[in-house]
Motif scaffolding. Structure first.
Motif, short mmCIF file in Angstrom:
data_model
loop_
_atom_site.label_atom_id
_atom_site.label_comp_id
_atom_site.label_asym_id
_atom_site.label_seq_id
_atom_site.Cartn_x
_atom_site.Cartn_y
_atom_site.Cartn_z
N GLY A 302 0.78 -1.22 0.00
CA GLY A 302 0.00 0.00 0.00
C GLY A 302 0.82 1.27 0.00
N ASP A 303 2.13 1.19 0.25
CA ASP A 303 2.96 2.39 0.16
C ASP A 303 2.78 2.99 -1.23
OD1 ASP A 303 3.93 2.02 2.69
OD2 ASP A 303 5.94 1.40 2.10
N THR A 304 2.52 4.29 -1.28
CA THR A 304 2.29 5.00 -2.54
C THR A 304 3.37 6.05 -2.69
OG1 THR A 304 -0.09 4.58 -2.36
CG2 THR A 304 0.61 6.31 -3.89
N LEU A 305 4.31 5.80 -3.60
CA LEU A 305 5.54 6.58 -3.65
C LEU A 305 5.31 8.01 -4.13
CD1 LEU A 305 8.03 3.92 -5.12
CD2 LEU A 305 7.29 4.29 -2.76
N PRO A 306 6.20 8.93 -3.77
CA PRO A 306 6.13 10.29 -4.30
C PRO A 306 6.43 10.27 -5.80
CG PRO A 306 8.12 10.00 -2.97
CD PRO A 306 7.31 8.76 -2.81
N THR A 307 5.64 10.98 -6.57
CA THR A 307 5.69 10.83 -8.03
C THR A 307 6.05 12.13 -8.74
OG1 THR A 307 3.31 11.24 -8.12
CG2 THR A 307 4.03 8.94 -8.09
N LEU A 308 6.55 11.95 -9.96
CA LEU A 308 6.71 13.05 -10.91
C LEU A 308 5.41 13.16 -11.69
CD1 LEU A 308 10.17 12.06 -12.51
CD2 LEU A 308 9.77 13.37 -10.40
N LEU A 309 4.80 14.33 -11.69
CA LEU A 309 3.61 14.56 -12.49
C LEU A 309 4.03 15.40 -13.69
CD1 LEU A 309 0.70 13.61 -11.86
CD2 LEU A 309 0.17 15.97 -11.25
N VAL A 310 3.86 14.84 -14.89
CA VAL A 310 4.28 15.50 -16.12
C VAL A 310 3.09 15.53 -17.08
CG1 VAL A 310 5.82 15.36 -18.12
CG2 VAL A 310 6.69 14.79 -15.84
N ASP A 311 2.72 16.72 -17.52
CA ASP A 311 1.54 16.90 -18.37
C ASP A 311 0.31 16.27 -17.72
OD1 ASP A 311 0.06 17.76 -20.59
OD2 ASP A 311 0.35 15.84 -21.64
N GLY A 312 0.27 16.32 -16.39
CA GLY A 312 -0.90 15.84 -15.67
C GLY A 312 -0.92 14.37 -15.34
N TYR A 313 0.09 13.62 -15.74
CA TYR A 313 0.11 12.17 -15.52
C TYR A 313 1.42 11.76 -14.83
CZ TYR A 313 -3.79 12.03 -18.80
OH TYR A 313 -5.01 12.24 -19.41
N VAL A 314 1.35 10.70 -14.06
CA VAL A 314 2.54 10.17 -13.41
C VAL A 314 3.53 9.70 -14.48
CG1 VAL A 314 3.44 8.30 -11.98
CG2 VAL A 314 1.38 9.54 -11.28
N ALA A 315 4.78 10.17 -14.37
CA ALA A 315 5.81 9.80 -15.34
C ALA A 315 7.06 9.27 -14.65
CB ALA A 315 6.17 11.01 -16.21
N PRO A 332 11.07 8.72 -21.45
CA PRO A 332 11.94 9.85 -21.81
C PRO A 332 11.21 11.17 -21.64
CG PRO A 332 12.03 8.12 -23.49
CD PRO A 332 10.89 7.77 -22.58
N LEU A 333 11.89 12.14 -21.04
CA LEU A 333 11.31 13.45 -20.81
C LEU A 333 12.12 14.51 -21.56
CD1 LEU A 333 10.66 13.27 -16.95
CD2 LEU A 333 9.07 12.73 -18.81
N PRO A 334 11.45 15.47 -22.19
CA PRO A 334 12.16 16.52 -22.91
C PRO A 334 12.90 17.45 -21.95
CG PRO A 334 9.80 16.93 -22.94
CD PRO A 334 9.99 15.59 -22.34
N ALA A 335 13.84 18.19 -22.48
CA ALA A 335 14.69 19.06 -21.67
C ALA A 335 13.87 20.09 -20.90
CB ALA A 335 15.72 19.75 -22.56
N ARG A 336 12.82 20.64 -21.54
CA ARG A 336 12.03 21.66 -20.86
C ARG A 336 11.32 21.10 -19.64
NH1 ARG A 336 6.90 20.57 -21.99
NH2 ARG A 336 6.41 19.35 -23.87
N VAL A 337 10.94 19.81 -19.69
CA VAL A 337 10.30 19.19 -18.52
C VAL A 337 11.33 19.00 -17.40
CG1 VAL A 337 9.20 17.09 -17.65
CG2 VAL A 337 8.45 18.09 -19.81
N TRP A 338 12.52 18.55 -17.75
CA TRP A 338 13.56 18.42 -16.73
C TRP A 338 13.86 19.78 -16.10
CZ3 TRP A 338 14.55 14.26 -14.30
CH2 TRP A 338 14.53 13.01 -14.92
N ASP A 339 13.87 20.83 -16.91
CA ASP A 339 14.10 22.17 -16.37
C ASP A 339 13.00 22.54 -15.37
OD1 ASP A 339 16.35 22.43 -17.93
OD2 ASP A 339 15.39 23.65 -19.49
#
Length: 382
Positions: A302-315, A332-339
């Protein structure tokens, strides 16, 4: 009107204050998002940081110390922070689930307690807890009344069933490893058979305000009640709700006038809290969490890990490490998302620095066991 899956995603983000941080007080923010998962003490702070402009963690400390916001066992039998004015209806909504799962648990009965024993015990226990009491004090009180030791399972079931609020014991967060409890200031009705149905109607309406549009299955999942009970709540609400068609012909309910943003509205990247409610509030979790990633984010216990939300979805997922935030992307994430994620990590580091920079450090074992990351970066904290 048919609503697409992507439009449902944007609706969730809008109502959960995730399309853009808003300038709100912490109490109003909690009411807007309905409830914050709170079994991990730091997570409500991270959750509000994601949603509130210029979030000041001391304001949350103050609201909890003054019982304007309260922490207690509610939906899905887990700890939540809710507004004190919402508590009574929410607790009455959960009465059937809490009573059945706690006072009818075979382990409870095997320890020599019955639901009737609990009913007889509660009035005196709640009077004793009119002033904040430690867990040890309350357990001792039960043993004094019962005339002998009680097993740990009895104390656990009683404290989760009884209308008790957690009293702050921090730091670094408002709640630490020690536990203290106080009787709820807004005492729910536990003996009226109509109270759970009326309370659930209130909870369903509030749920739709904060998470809708949603199906009956979603409502039942959010609260952990039967679908029949959720349908009855919809019936009681009657014309206060409107009906829509969702993906695959799913029947969705909503409150009139609630935000329904365009599906193409941009969604900024976010570093979501562990156990964030948007991952748990629906039967169909693909609204935010792609099915391919679900088992990597919601672990077997049941542990629910901390997530990256990218364009509204877990990535992907993230964790705090020495020097910043370790972000692991599942795609893969584009450079602007990493920024964008780097900017979020820098700001989050400032929030955590004076509290607990390794807020989720005890969960590092999930990373040791391995995650399907295609790229991992250390994003420096301020």
């Amino acid at each position: 009107m048919t609503i697409t899956a992507r439009a449902l995603n944007r609706s969730t983000l809008a109502r959960q204050l995730l399309l853009g941080r808003e300038r709100l007080g912490v109490a109003e923010a909690v009411r807007r998002v309905v409830a914050l998962q709170a079994q991990q003490p730091g997570s409500p702070y991270v959750a509000l940081w994601n949603r509130v402009e210029d979030f000041d963690p001391e304001r949350l400390d103050e609201a909890l110390e003054q019982y304007e916001l309260i922490r207690t066992t509610l939906m899905r039998l887990t700890l939540h922070i809710v507004h004190a004015e919402d508590y009574r209806a929410f607790r009455e909504a959960m009465e059937t689930t809490l009573r059945g799962s706690r006072l009818r648990d075979p382990r409870y009965r095997a320890a020599g307690f019955t639901a009737e024993d609990a009913d007889a015990l509660l009035p005196g226990l709640l009077e004793y807890a009119g002033t904040a009491r430690s867990g040890a004090e309350l357990r001792s009180r039960i043993e004094e009344v019962r005339g002998g030791p009680v097993e740990a399972v009895v104390w656990r079931m009683i404290r989760q069933y009884a209308p008790l609020w957690h009293a702050p014991t921090g730091p670094p967060w408002s709640f630490g490893t020690a536990q203290s409890f106080v009787t709820a200031g807004a005492r729910p009705v536990l003996t009226d058979p109509e109270a759970p149905a009326a309370g659930l109607a209130v909870l369903v309406r509030r749920y739709l305000e904060g998470f809708g549009p949603a199906s009956v299955r979603d409502m039942a999942q959010f609260a952990l009640v039967s679908q029949g009970a959720a349908r009855e709540a919809v019936r009681l609400l009657g014309d206060a709700l409107e009906q829509r068609e969702g993906p695959g012909g799913t029947v969705l309910y909503d409150v009139p006038g609630a935000p329904l943003p365009d599906e193409d509205v941009p969604a900024p990247p976010r570093l979501m809290a562990m156990w964030d409610s948007v991952l748990l509030a629906y039967a169909d979790r693909s609204r935010v969490l792609p099915p391919a990633y679900r088992k990597h984010v919601i672990r077997v216990n049941g542990d629910t890990l901390p997530t990256l939300l990218v364009d509204g979805y877990v990535a992907g997922v993230w964790r705090p490490v020495d020097g910043g935030v370790e972000a692991s992307a599942f795609e893969p994430l584009p450079a602007r998302v990493w920024d964008g994620l780097a900017a979020e990590a820098e700001a989050l580091g400032a929030l955590l620095a004076d509290r607990d920079p390794r807020v989720y450090g005890r969960y590092d074992h999930w990373w040791v066991k391995g995650l399907p990351a295609v790229e991992t970066r250390l994003l420096p904290a301020r």
